[in-house]
Design an enzyme around this catalytic site. Structure first.
Site, PDB file in Angstrom:
ATOM      1  N   SER A   1       0.853  -1.113   0.002  1.00  0.00           N
ATOM      2  CA  SER A   1      -0.116   0.155  -0.062  1.00  0.00           C
ATOM      3  C   SER A   1       0.862   1.256  -0.191  1.00  0.00           C
ATOM      4  O   SER A   1       0.350   2.077  -0.712  1.00  0.00           O
ATOM      5  CB  SER A   1      -1.009  -0.014   1.129  1.00  0.00           C
ATOM      6  OG  SER A   1      -0.317   0.255   2.317  1.00  0.00           O
TER       7      SER A   1
ATOM      8  N   HIS B   1       8.762   3.139   9.109  1.00  0.00           N
ATOM      9  CA  HIS B   1       8.597   2.284  10.052  1.00  0.00           C
ATOM     10  C   HIS B   1       7.279   2.696  10.854  1.00  0.00           C
ATOM     11  O   HIS B   1       7.174   3.818  10.877  1.00  0.00           O
ATOM     12  CB  HIS B   1       9.994   2.328  10.995  1.00  0.00           C
ATOM     13  CG  HIS B   1       9.730   1.235  12.235  1.00  0.00           C
ATOM     14  ND1 HIS B   1       9.910   0.014  12.106  1.00  0.00           N
ATOM     15  CD2 HIS B   1       9.430   1.743  13.405  1.00  0.00           C
ATOM     16  CE1 HIS B   1       9.717  -0.338  13.309  1.00  0.00           C
ATOM     17  NE2 HIS B   1       9.488   0.466  14.071  1.00  0.00           N
TER      18      HIS B   1
ATOM     19  N   ASN C   1      13.371   4.099   4.591  1.00  0.00           N
ATOM     20  CA  ASN C   1      12.662   3.100   4.863  1.00  0.00           C
ATOM     21  C   ASN C   1      11.344   3.761   5.594  1.00  0.00           C
ATOM     22  O   ASN C   1      11.591   4.792   6.292  1.00  0.00           O
ATOM     23  CB  ASN C   1      13.209   2.198   5.904  1.00  0.00           C
ATOM     24  CG  ASN C   1      12.242   1.099   6.591  1.00  0.00           C
ATOM     25  OD1 ASN C   1      11.723   0.537   5.689  1.00  0.00           O
ATOM     26  ND2 ASN C   1      12.264   0.786   7.784  1.00  0.00           N
TER      27      ASN C   1
ATOM     28  N   ARG D   1      13.191  -7.963   4.455  1.00  0.00           N
ATOM     29  CA  ARG D   1      14.537  -8.776   4.709  1.00  0.00           C
ATOM     30  C   ARG D   1      15.580  -7.607   5.068  1.00  0.00           C
ATOM     31  O   ARG D   1      15.214  -6.559   4.803  1.00  0.00           O
ATOM     32  CB  ARG D   1      15.109  -9.266   3.350  1.00  0.00           C
ATOM     33  CG  ARG D   1      14.202 -10.041   2.351  1.00  0.00           C
ATOM     34  CD  ARG D   1      14.129 -11.517   3.085  1.00  0.00           C
ATOM     35  NE  ARG D   1      15.151 -11.940   2.895  1.00  0.00           N
ATOM     36  CZ  ARG D   1      15.631 -13.302   3.549  1.00  0.00           C
ATOM     37  NH1 ARG D   1      14.511 -13.741   4.272  1.00  0.00           N
ATOM     38  NH2 ARG D   1      16.716 -13.804   3.612  1.00  0.00           N
ATOM     39  N   ILE D   2      16.355  -7.973   5.911  1.00  0.00           N
ATOM     40  CA  ILE D   2      17.327  -7.172   6.425  1.00  0.00           C
ATOM     41  C   ILE D   2      18.349  -7.206   5.306  1.00  0.00           C
ATOM     42  O   ILE D   2      18.878  -8.179   5.084  1.00  0.00           O
ATOM     43  CB  ILE D   2      17.870  -7.692   7.969  1.00  0.00           C
ATOM     44  CG1 ILE D   2      16.837  -7.479   8.877  1.00  0.00           C
ATOM     45  CG2 ILE D   2      19.137  -6.784   8.153  1.00  0.00           C
ATOM     46  CD1 ILE D   2      17.050  -8.060  10.300  1.00  0.00           C
TER      47      ILE D   2
ATOM     48  N   THR E   1      -2.672   5.769   7.273  1.00  0.00           N
ATOM     49  CA  THR E   1      -3.035   6.932   6.511  1.00  0.00           C
ATOM     50  C   THR E   1      -1.619   7.870   6.377  1.00  0.00           C
ATOM     51  O   THR E   1      -1.462   8.329   5.116  1.00  0.00           O
ATOM     52  CB  THR E   1      -4.149   7.426   7.070  1.00  0.00           C
ATOM     53  OG1 THR E   1      -5.187   6.730   6.794  1.00  0.00           O
ATOM     54  CG2 THR E   1      -4.667   8.503   6.331  1.00  0.00           C
TER      55      THR E   1
ATOM     56  N   LEU F   1      19.176  -2.118  12.951  1.00  0.00           N
ATOM     57  CA  LEU F   1      17.974  -2.136  12.582  1.00  0.00           C
ATOM     58  C   LEU F   1      17.119  -1.054  13.076  1.00  0.00           C
ATOM     59  O   LEU F   1      16.965  -0.564  14.290  1.00  0.00           O
ATOM     60  CB  LEU F   1      17.398  -3.403  13.442  1.00  0.00           C
ATOM     61  CG  LEU F   1      15.951  -3.941  13.211  1.00  0.00           C
ATOM     62  CD1 LEU F   1      15.781  -4.504  11.922  1.00  0.00           C
ATOM     63  CD2 LEU F   1      15.614  -4.846  14.335  1.00  0.00           C
TER      64      LEU F   1
HETATM   65  C1  GRF Z   1       3.975  -0.715   6.919  1.00  0.00           C
HETATM   66  O1  GRF Z   1       3.219  -0.520   8.008  1.00  0.00           O
HETATM   67  C2  GRF Z   1       5.498  -0.157   7.035  1.00  0.00           C
HETATM   68  O2  GRF Z   1       5.475   0.978   8.023  1.00  0.00           O
HETATM   69  C3  GRF Z   1       6.026  -1.256   7.336  1.00  0.00           C
HETATM   70  O3  GRF Z   1       5.395  -2.526   6.783  1.00  0.00           O
HETATM   71  C4  GRF Z   1       4.031  -2.229   6.393  1.00  0.00           C
HETATM   72  C5  GRF Z   1       4.042  -2.283   5.060  1.00  0.00           C
HETATM   73  O4  GRF Z   1       2.703  -2.070   4.449  1.00  0.00           O
HETATM   74  N1  GRF Z   1       7.599  -1.075   7.216  1.00  0.00           N
HETATM   75  P1  GRF Z   1       2.632  -1.974   2.903  1.00  0.00           P
HETATM   76  O5  GRF Z   1       3.326  -3.428   2.328  1.00  0.00           O
HETATM   77  O6  GRF Z   1       3.247  -0.761   2.423  1.00  0.00           O
HETATM   78  O7  GRF Z   1       0.867  -1.923   2.715  1.00  0.00           O
END
Ligand code: GRF
Length: 216
Positions: A17, A115, A113, A97-98, A178, A150
């Site tokens: 998403s 998070h 990234n 994957r790391i 969102t 990490l």
């Molecule tokens: C998201 O919550 C993102 O923060 C985390 O993994 C999830 C991925 O969701 N790293 P999507 O595949 O982008 O819907």
């Protein structure tokens, strides 16, 4: 001769998403040419179909045949795939994957990234559950640069949401997601257009802070 405009590869493992939100923002705002590739390490990733409907080049590099012994070979092959598509930035959008030095060394300070927590609070997995269990009054998401730690690279931007009294993991995750879609699209665009924020910019949800200059 001027340098070519930097382009990015978006790496996914699942739902996709955030990837779709970035592609949709890029299309609406006229910077779709900056996305060179969507790549998945999982052939079954649902996000692949989302990428297909948006007409972006797609590649799958399945990590499983490499096994544990050849992790760095997977990393090197993934880096080669990204570079061969002309991308110099990497967007980790739910990539599970790391990545080790054989990948990271090719993209110093050029891997982003998203998070789902307000780092440094709640690194790792199950962030929404942990925010609820901790009694946090606010939660959110973080865009950061990726290094070998990490979830520990330099924080670029955050968006906050309230934790409401009746929240469960699903309602809280949806509220954060969102904000992820909004924040990540904005930071990716800024990075590709050379406006990477210096770090630690905090973003309120758009409806609560329309007057803020950064990421509202
Ligand atoms: C998201 O919550 C993102 O923060 C985390 O993994 C999830 C991925 O969701 N790293 P999507 O595949 O982008 O819907």
């Amino acid at each position: 001769m001027s340098e070519p405009s930097p382009r990015a590869a978006i790496l996914i493992s699942g739902r996709g998403s955030n990837m779709a939100a970035i592609l949709d923002a890029a299309k609406a705002q006229g910077w779709s040419d900056r996305i060179a590739l969507v790549a998945s390490n999982t052939p079954q990733a649902k996000g692949i179909a989302l990428a297909e409907t948006r007409g972006v080049p797609i590649a799958v590099l399945d990590h499983r045949p490499y096994g544990r012994a050849n992790r760095s070979r997977f990393d090197a092959d993934l880096a080669r795939l990204v570079l061969d598509h002309g991308a110099s930035w990497v967007i980790l959008a739910g990539f599970m994957r790391i990545l080790g030095p054989a990948f990271l060394a090719h993209f110093p300070e050029r891997i982003l990234n998203i998070h789902p927590s307000l780092l440094p609070r709640h690194p790792g997995l199950h962030t929404h559950r942990r925010a609820l269990e901790s009694g946090d009054s606010e939660h959110g998401c973080t865009v950061h640069l990726v290094d070998e730690s990490l979830d520990g690279g330099r924080i670029l931007a955050q968006a906050r949401v309230p934790v409401l009294p009746n929240d469960d993991e699903q309602t809280l995750a949806a509220r954060v997601l969102t904000e992820e879609h909004r924040l990540f699209s904005q930071v990716v665009r800024d990075a590709l257009e050379g406006r990477l924020p210096p770090g630690h910019s905090i973003s309120e949800p758009a409806e609560r802070a329309r007057t803020k200059a950064v990421y509202t």
